[in-house]
Design a protein around this motif. Structure first.
Motif, PDB file in Angstrom:
ATOM      1  N   GLN A 128      -5.338   2.017   5.371  1.00 48.21           N
ATOM      2  CA  GLN A 128      -6.228   0.906   4.992  1.00 48.21           C
ATOM      3  C   GLN A 128      -6.229  -0.139   6.102  1.00 48.21           C
ATOM      4  O   GLN A 128      -5.191  -0.444   6.689  1.00 48.21           O
ATOM      5  CB  GLN A 128      -5.703   0.282   3.694  1.00 48.21           C
ATOM      6  CG  GLN A 128      -6.479  -0.915   3.201  1.00 48.21           C
ATOM      7  CD  GLN A 128      -7.697  -0.528   2.404  1.00 48.21           C
ATOM      8  OE1 GLN A 128      -7.631   0.368   1.578  1.00 48.21           O
ATOM      9  NE2 GLN A 128      -8.803  -1.206   2.637  1.00 48.21           N
ATOM     10  N   VAL A 130      -7.299  -7.071  -0.838  1.00 47.23           N
ATOM     11  CA  VAL A 130      -8.130  -5.892  -1.032  1.00 47.23           C
ATOM     12  C   VAL A 130      -8.400  -5.772  -2.525  1.00 47.23           C
ATOM     13  O   VAL A 130      -7.463  -5.732  -3.331  1.00 47.23           O
ATOM     14  CB  VAL A 130      -7.451  -4.610  -0.511  1.00 47.23           C
ATOM     15  CG1 VAL A 130      -8.290  -3.383  -0.849  1.00 47.23           C
ATOM     16  CG2 VAL A 130      -7.221  -4.693   1.001  1.00 47.23           C
ATOM     17  N   ASN A 171       0.832  -1.206   0.000  1.00 51.11           N
ATOM     18  CA  ASN A 171       0.000   0.000   0.000  1.00 51.11           C
ATOM     19  C   ASN A 171       0.869   1.258   0.000  1.00 51.11           C
ATOM     20  O   ASN A 171       0.594   2.230  -0.712  1.00 51.11           O
ATOM     21  CB  ASN A 171      -0.920  -0.020   1.219  1.00 51.11           C
ATOM     22  CG  ASN A 171      -1.945   1.098   1.208  1.00 51.11           C
ATOM     23  OD1 ASN A 171      -2.501   1.436   0.166  1.00 51.11           O
ATOM     24  ND2 ASN A 171      -2.192   1.675   2.370  1.00 51.11           N
ATOM     25  N   LEU A 193      -5.813  -0.697  -3.057  1.00 54.84           N
ATOM     26  CA  LEU A 193      -4.740  -0.025  -2.347  1.00 54.84           C
ATOM     27  C   LEU A 193      -4.294   1.199  -3.145  1.00 54.84           C
ATOM     28  O   LEU A 193      -4.122   1.123  -4.357  1.00 54.84           O
ATOM     29  CB  LEU A 193      -3.550  -0.962  -2.140  1.00 54.84           C
ATOM     30  CG  LEU A 193      -3.816  -2.248  -1.343  1.00 54.84           C
ATOM     31  CD1 LEU A 193      -2.504  -2.986  -1.095  1.00 54.84           C
ATOM     32  CD2 LEU A 193      -4.525  -1.969  -0.029  1.00 54.84           C
ATOM     33  N   TYR A 249      -6.792  -4.107   7.037  1.00 57.39           N
ATOM     34  CA  TYR A 249      -6.694  -5.392   6.345  1.00 57.39           C
ATOM     35  C   TYR A 249      -7.342  -6.480   7.190  1.00 57.39           C
ATOM     36  O   TYR A 249      -7.295  -6.436   8.421  1.00 57.39           O
ATOM     37  CB  TYR A 249      -5.221  -5.755   6.093  1.00 57.39           C
ATOM     38  CG  TYR A 249      -4.451  -4.633   5.457  1.00 57.39           C
ATOM     39  CD1 TYR A 249      -4.648  -4.295   4.130  1.00 57.39           C
ATOM     40  CD2 TYR A 249      -3.552  -3.882   6.203  1.00 57.39           C
ATOM     41  CE1 TYR A 249      -3.959  -3.246   3.555  1.00 57.39           C
ATOM     42  CE2 TYR A 249      -2.857  -2.833   5.647  1.00 57.39           C
ATOM     43  CZ  TYR A 249      -3.071  -2.519   4.316  1.00 57.39           C
ATOM     44  OH  TYR A 249      -2.393  -1.484   3.747  1.00 57.39           O
TER      45      TYR A 249
END
Length: 202
Positions: free
Chosen positions: A138, A108, A80, A133, A140
């Protein structure tokens, strides 16, 4: 279009990739590596197609290569991080630990993962986190799945449209034949297409 074959005592793998309309740049990228302890499979699907999609997916893969000994969630986070100011990518990371016979999985975006355990005749299909991403913060969801000797799995980008996934993975056909069946069903013009299909032998 490219194919690759990987084999060791514990596993056998086939990987295939083709670009949309035969373009120079494929927006998907993947990485497979292994040690005596684990097998790592990573698939990144850059948003859209062409050079900028490739730039995103390839950046993720290169970062994973530099950090392959880290855990799955750390690899997702690192992937990411390299996507700041890039187009973004769907990413899936699987690390298979041979001693505990366990998949550790995080994803993702619209990459699909299926695991078939033959003794229970059970197909595992974890739902990925929606989105992609892009360098933004973010969360997970890391999941763990036990596998049995003889288990099979597939990881594929959305350019691959599978019908009857359980039947395919359950089949006693050689892995190369299963891979060829998937390849024959791919519409090369439709999208970038990548899959990794594998068998766990012990």
């Amino acid at each position: 279009m490219k194919r690759a074959f990987f084999s060791k005592n514990q596993f056998e793998l086939w990987a295939f990739q083709s670009s949309k309309n035969g373009e120079t740049y494929c927006g998907d990228d993947y990485y497979i590596t292994h040690t005596d302890e684990y097998l790592l499979c990573v698939l990144a699907d850059g948003l859209g197609s062409g050079e900028f999609a490739y730039e995103s997916s390839h950046a993720v893969i290169e970062e994973v290569k530099r950090n392959q000994n880290k855990g799955v969630e750390a690899l997702m986070d690192l992937g990411n991080g390299v996507l700041v100011n890039k187009r973004g990518a769907a990413v899936s990371v699987i690390k298979i630990y041979f001693d505990t016979r366990e998949f550790v999985y995080s994803s993702v975006g619209n990459i699909r993962f299926f695991l078939y355990n033959p003794e229970k005749e059970k197909l595992v299909y974890p739902l990925p986190v929606t989105g992609f991403l892009s360098g933004r913060q973010q969360k997970y969801r890391t999941q763990r799945f036990k596998y049995e000797p003889g288990a099979s799995f597939i990881l594929h980008s959305d350019g691959v449209q599978l019908q009857g996934t359980k039947s395919l993975l359950k089949s006693c056909s050689p892995l190369e034949q299963k891979a060829q069946e998937i390849i024959e069903g791919i519409k090369v013009q439709a999208d970038d297409s990548t899959f990794i299909i594998g068998s766990l032998l012990s």
